[in-house]
Scaffold this motif. Structure first.
Motif, short mmCIF file in Angstrom:
data_model
loop_
_atom_site.label_atom_id
_atom_site.label_comp_id
_atom_site.label_asym_id
_atom_site.label_seq_id
_atom_site.Cartn_x
_atom_site.Cartn_y
_atom_site.Cartn_z
N THR A 11 -28.43 -70.61 11.87
CA THR A 11 -27.27 -69.51 11.51
C THR A 11 -28.10 -70.91 10.30
O THR A 11 -27.80 -71.91 9.80
CB THR A 11 -26.58 -69.18 11.57
OG1 THR A 11 -25.50 -70.35 11.67
CG2 THR A 11 -26.72 -68.32 13.30
N ALA A 12 -27.90 -69.61 8.89
CA ALA A 12 -27.92 -70.07 7.89
C ALA A 12 -27.10 -68.96 6.48
O ALA A 12 -27.72 -67.95 6.96
CB ALA A 12 -29.74 -70.39 6.73
N SER A 13 -26.96 -70.08 5.81
CA SER A 13 -26.48 -68.76 4.41
C SER A 13 -25.82 -70.08 2.98
O SER A 13 -25.66 -71.15 3.42
CB SER A 13 -24.90 -68.12 5.17
OG SER A 13 -23.55 -69.46 5.43
N THR A 62 -38.61 -65.73 7.47
CA THR A 62 -37.88 -65.78 8.58
C THR A 62 -36.03 -65.14 8.23
O THR A 62 -36.00 -65.30 7.25
CB THR A 62 -37.24 -67.84 8.80
OG1 THR A 62 -37.03 -67.97 7.59
CG2 THR A 62 -38.72 -68.00 9.50
N ASN A 63 -35.63 -65.17 9.50
CA ASN A 63 -34.49 -64.97 9.42
C ASN A 63 -33.35 -65.91 8.61
O ASN A 63 -32.54 -65.00 8.05
CB ASN A 63 -33.51 -64.11 10.54
CG ASN A 63 -34.81 -63.32 11.07
OD1 ASN A 63 -35.16 -62.14 10.22
ND2 ASN A 63 -34.63 -62.88 12.41
N GLN A 64 -33.60 -66.82 8.49
CA GLN A 64 -33.11 -68.53 8.09
C GLN A 64 -32.93 -68.34 6.84
O GLN A 64 -32.46 -68.83 5.59
CB GLN A 64 -33.11 -69.16 8.11
CG GLN A 64 -32.35 -69.17 9.75
CD GLN A 64 -33.05 -68.57 11.39
OE1 GLN A 64 -34.19 -67.82 11.00
NE2 GLN A 64 -31.96 -68.04 12.36
N ARG A 65 -33.61 -67.27 5.93
CA ARG A 65 -34.41 -67.39 5.08
C ARG A 65 -34.04 -65.98 4.11
O ARG A 65 -33.88 -65.74 3.15
CB ARG A 65 -36.05 -67.85 4.06
CG ARG A 65 -35.88 -67.83 2.86
CD ARG A 65 -36.49 -69.56 2.44
NE ARG A 65 -36.43 -69.59 1.43
CZ ARG A 65 -37.35 -70.54 1.03
NH1 ARG A 65 -38.15 -70.72 1.58
NH2 ARG A 65 -38.08 -70.59 -0.28
N ASP A 76 -37.47 -66.57 13.71
CA ASP A 76 -35.96 -66.99 13.79
C ASP A 76 -36.65 -68.82 13.70
O ASP A 76 -37.80 -69.56 14.61
CB ASP A 76 -35.54 -66.92 14.72
CG ASP A 76 -33.89 -65.32 14.61
OD1 ASP A 76 -33.69 -65.88 13.73
OD2 ASP A 76 -34.48 -64.79 15.79
N PRO A 93 -36.24 -73.29 4.93
CA PRO A 93 -36.61 -72.66 6.13
C PRO A 93 -38.18 -71.78 5.86
O PRO A 93 -37.97 -71.75 4.43
CB PRO A 93 -36.07 -71.47 6.69
CG PRO A 93 -34.55 -71.72 6.59
CD PRO A 93 -35.10 -73.11 5.08
N TYR A 120 -30.70 -63.95 2.94
CA TYR A 120 -28.39 -64.22 2.85
C TYR A 120 -27.98 -62.94 3.08
O TYR A 120 -28.48 -62.15 1.68
CB TYR A 120 -28.29 -65.21 1.95
CG TYR A 120 -28.76 -66.97 2.67
CD1 TYR A 120 -28.84 -66.50 3.04
CD2 TYR A 120 -28.32 -67.90 1.46
CE1 TYR A 120 -29.24 -68.31 3.42
CE2 TYR A 120 -28.50 -68.83 1.61
CZ TYR A 120 -29.84 -69.61 2.76
OH TYR A 120 -29.47 -71.20 2.79
N GLU A 157 -25.95 -74.11 4.91
CA GLU A 157 -27.76 -73.71 5.10
C GLU A 157 -28.47 -75.26 6.56
O GLU A 157 -27.08 -75.89 6.67
CB GLU A 157 -28.76 -74.61 4.03
CG GLU A 157 -28.49 -74.35 2.82
CD GLU A 157 -27.88 -73.66 2.12
OE1 GLU A 157 -27.61 -73.11 1.28
OE2 GLU A 157 -26.63 -74.34 1.92
N ILE A 158 -29.27 -75.14 6.95
CA ILE A 158 -29.51 -75.82 8.28
C ILE A 158 -29.98 -76.87 8.03
O ILE A 158 -30.34 -77.57 6.75
CB ILE A 158 -31.17 -75.36 8.92
CG1 ILE A 158 -30.72 -73.86 9.59
CG2 ILE A 158 -31.14 -76.31 9.81
CD1 ILE A 158 -31.94 -73.36 9.50
#
Length: 296
Positions: free
Chosen positions: A213-215, A233-236, A199, A229, A238, A219-220
């Motif tokens: 979180t990211a989608s 990672t989970n944020q990479r 994460d 990211p 979607y 994005e972050i």
């Protein structure tokens, strides 16, 4: 060269050897050694980071992200380009196959001359993106030629390539920053963005930690910059963008569903062939790995 000087009595004295603009040769040599050493350390650092990310991708069984990382590192040939450069082979008489018309924005699933299924699709937009720091230009087109279904995925996730973040940053007038594992990104408010396990998290000044979180389109963002990211990672990753199913063709291209059914029938994708979720689900149940796909 060698410097000389003349004494008050007219004697000529030889000075120390000098190089560019009078600098001593030993100093120039020392500077050259320092540059080579720095380049060597940078190469080792980049290699170690790549190997670490690849190890995490293998551990997470993330084959698509691994393929993207290998392509970007130059460790993998462009299999799609090789397929498109070769002459298209005619379909076997007893083989089912897919045909996609970019102009008509339609796909047909066929057996010989019989149409087993057909549906409207969305195709590549044709837009261009100039990669920063590079002379490379990406053109978001659906590739033409004979391809093959390499993999079938249900509930697929999209692993955004680096160009996605540049595209988003350009749209929103922001900068970008690459997040590296083990190197916290320090922010102006005293907090940090770092990687913890799989994460991307924000570690506040008081020590509390919050996963981010990211989608797509969300994005972050930190200090006016979009954060990229690391792979794995989970944020990479979607979820939902590619719909319910995917028929993967290689090198990032696929026939897949969509979370935006209104886009079907238009030239709006980054090169993939989009279908309504109910249509890709029907194809997913019928189309096997190895099925030829003819795109024209």
């Amino acid at each position: 060269m060698t410097t000389t000087s003349i004494t008050p009595r007219g004697r000529v004295l030889a000075g120390r050897p000098t190089g560019w603009r009078g600098a001593p040769r030993w100093l120039l040599l020392l500077a050259a050694v320092a540059v080579v050493h720095a380049a060597w350390l940078m190469r080792l650092t980049l290699r170690d980071r790549f190997e670490r990310d690849v190890a995490r991708l293998v551990f997470n069984d993330n084959s698509e992200a691994l393929e993207q990382a290998e392509l970007q590192a130059g460790l993998m040939t462009d299999s799609l380009r090789a397929a498109l450069d070769g002459p298209p082979a005619p379909p076997d008489a007893d083989t089912d196959y897919l045909v996609v018309s970019i102009a008509d924005r339609r796909v047909w699933y066929k057996h010989r001359d019989s149409v087993l299924f057909t549906a409207r699709v969305a195709t590549g937009s044709g837009k261009q993106l100039v990669i920063k720091g590079n002379t490379r230009i990406l053109r978001f087109e659906t590739p033409r030629g004979r391809l093959t279904v390499q993999r079938r995925d249900s509930a697929p996730s999209w692993i955004p390539p680096d160009w996605h973040y540049q595209e988003q940053a350009t749209k929103r007038g922001m900068g970008m920053v690459q997040l590296v594992r083990g190197v916290p990104l320090k922010l102006r408010d005293g907090s940090q963005i770092t990687v913890q396990g799989n994460d991307v998290v924000r570690r506040n000044a008081d020590g509390t930690v919050r996963p981010l979180t990211a989608s797509d389109g969300r994005e972050i963002v930190a200090d006016g910059r979009i954060v990229i990211p690391p792979y794995g990672t989970n944020q990479r990753k979607y979820a939902g963008l590619l719909g319910t199913h995917r028929l993967y063709l290689g090198d990032g291209y696929a026939l897949h569903g969509t979370n935006n059914p209104a886009s079907i029938g238009q030239a709006v994708s980054h090169g993939c062939i989009r279908l309504r979720n109910e249509d890709i689900a029907l194809l997913y149940d019928r189309v096997a790995v190895g099925t030829p796909v003819y795109i024209y």
